[in-house]
Write a protein that holds these residues in place. Structure first.
Motif, PDB file in Angstrom:
ATOM      1  N   SER A  23      42.966  40.667  39.890  1.00 27.11           N
ATOM      2  CA  SER A  23      42.093  40.003  40.853  1.00 27.11           C
ATOM      3  C   SER A  23      41.044  39.201  40.095  1.00 27.11           C
ATOM      4  CB  SER A  23      41.400  41.043  41.738  1.00 27.11           C
ATOM      5  OG  SER A  23      40.441  41.770  40.965  1.00 27.11           O
ATOM      6  N   ALA A  24      40.378  38.330  40.814  1.00 28.61           N
ATOM      7  CA  ALA A  24      39.300  37.544  40.220  1.00 28.61           C
ATOM      8  C   ALA A  24      38.200  38.457  39.681  1.00 28.61           C
ATOM      9  CB  ALA A  24      38.737  36.580  41.260  1.00 28.61           C
ATOM     10  N   THR A  25      37.891  39.493  40.408  1.00 28.46           N
ATOM     11  CA  THR A  25      36.855  40.434  39.971  1.00 28.46           C
ATOM     12  C   THR A  25      37.266  41.136  38.683  1.00 28.46           C
ATOM     13  OG1 THR A  25      36.215  40.744  42.281  1.00 28.46           O
ATOM     14  CG2 THR A  25      35.451  42.398  40.713  1.00 28.46           C
ATOM     15  N   GLU A  26      38.536  41.508  38.571  1.00 24.20           N
ATOM     16  CA  GLU A  26      39.022  42.141  37.339  1.00 24.20           C
ATOM     17  C   GLU A  26      38.916  41.187  36.151  1.00 24.20           C
ATOM     18  OE1 GLU A  26      42.541  45.209  38.389  1.00 24.20           O
ATOM     19  OE2 GLU A  26      42.822  43.180  39.189  1.00 24.20           O
ATOM     20  N   MET A  27      39.281  39.921  36.360  1.00 17.93           N
ATOM     21  CA  MET A  27      39.200  38.954  35.273  1.00 17.93           C
ATOM     22  C   MET A  27      37.747  38.689  34.884  1.00 17.93           C
ATOM     23  SD  MET A  27      42.349  36.335  35.999  1.00 17.93           S
ATOM     24  CE  MET A  27      42.404  36.386  37.784  1.00 17.93           C
ATOM     25  N   LEU A  28      36.874  38.653  35.872  1.00 16.25           N
ATOM     26  CA  LEU A  28      35.454  38.466  35.592  1.00 16.25           C
ATOM     27  C   LEU A  28      34.927  39.637  34.760  1.00 16.25           C
ATOM     28  CD1 LEU A  28      32.814  36.905  35.938  1.00 16.25           C
ATOM     29  CD2 LEU A  28      32.522  38.078  38.148  1.00 16.25           C
ATOM     30  N   GLU A  29      35.302  40.840  35.115  1.00 19.31           N
ATOM     31  CA  GLU A  29      34.860  42.013  34.355  1.00 19.31           C
ATOM     32  C   GLU A  29      35.405  41.970  32.926  1.00 19.31           C
ATOM     33  OE1 GLU A  29      32.826  45.188  33.216  1.00 19.31           O
ATOM     34  OE2 GLU A  29      32.540  44.087  35.075  1.00 19.31           O
TER      35      GLU A  29
END
Length: 166
Positions: free
Chosen positions: A127-133
């Protein structure tokens, strides 16, 4: 395509097919030299073996075939043949809210300024959130550590693309 069909491609056709998986010229040329392959498993094993024998210049060349996470449009002018794949691989970014996208843009710029290459992550299924993290975690790495991580991520991306090829 089957492995037999891949082996039957002309050199130019095989080069183009391999370049859709990884744009590093030495990797592509080494894979061409290794043909014919007895199986898709043999192709995948050889791809990994060749990748492990390459170095920083080759890794950086491979990274050039990717858009920044969240910005697939940057790829179209340089490597149009990988843009579609990159778009599918980064589909998790399509669900991102504006705050996530804005932070990703800021961190992408900071990452590029620090390391001299774009943030490379095997985005498939993330997810976008996973990539951001992940970029948050990795931006504090030293250059050698980050290059090794990015090269490992590139190897995953290449494998997924090869699996789709044959």
């Amino acid at each position: 395509m089957t492995i037999a069909e891949f082996n039957a491609l002309t050199e130019a056709q095989a080069y183009a097919a391999l370049e859709r998986c990884c744009v590093a010229p030495r990797w592509v040329e080494s894979m061409l030299a290794a043909r014919p392959f007895t199986s898709s498993h043999a192709l995948l094993d050889k791809a990994e073996q060749i990748w492990q024998q390459l170095g920083e210049r080759d890794y950086l060349a491979a990274f050039e075939g990717h858009p920044q996470i969240g910005d697939v449009s940057t790829l179209s002018a340089k490597f149009a043949n990988t843009a579609t794949q990159a778009g599918h691989e980064q589909s998790g970014m399509g669900q991102a809210n504006a705050q996530v996208l804005e932070e990703m843009v800021v961190l992408n710029k900071a990452y590029l300024a620090k390391f001299g290459f774009i943030f490379i992550v095997c985005a498939t299924g993330k997810s976008a959130t996973e990539m951001l993290e992940l970029i948050r975690q990795r931006i504090d790495n030293d250059a050698a550590t980050e290059l090794a991580i990015a090269a490992g991520e590139q190897a995953k991306i290449t494998r997924i693309r090869l699996e789709k090829l044959v």
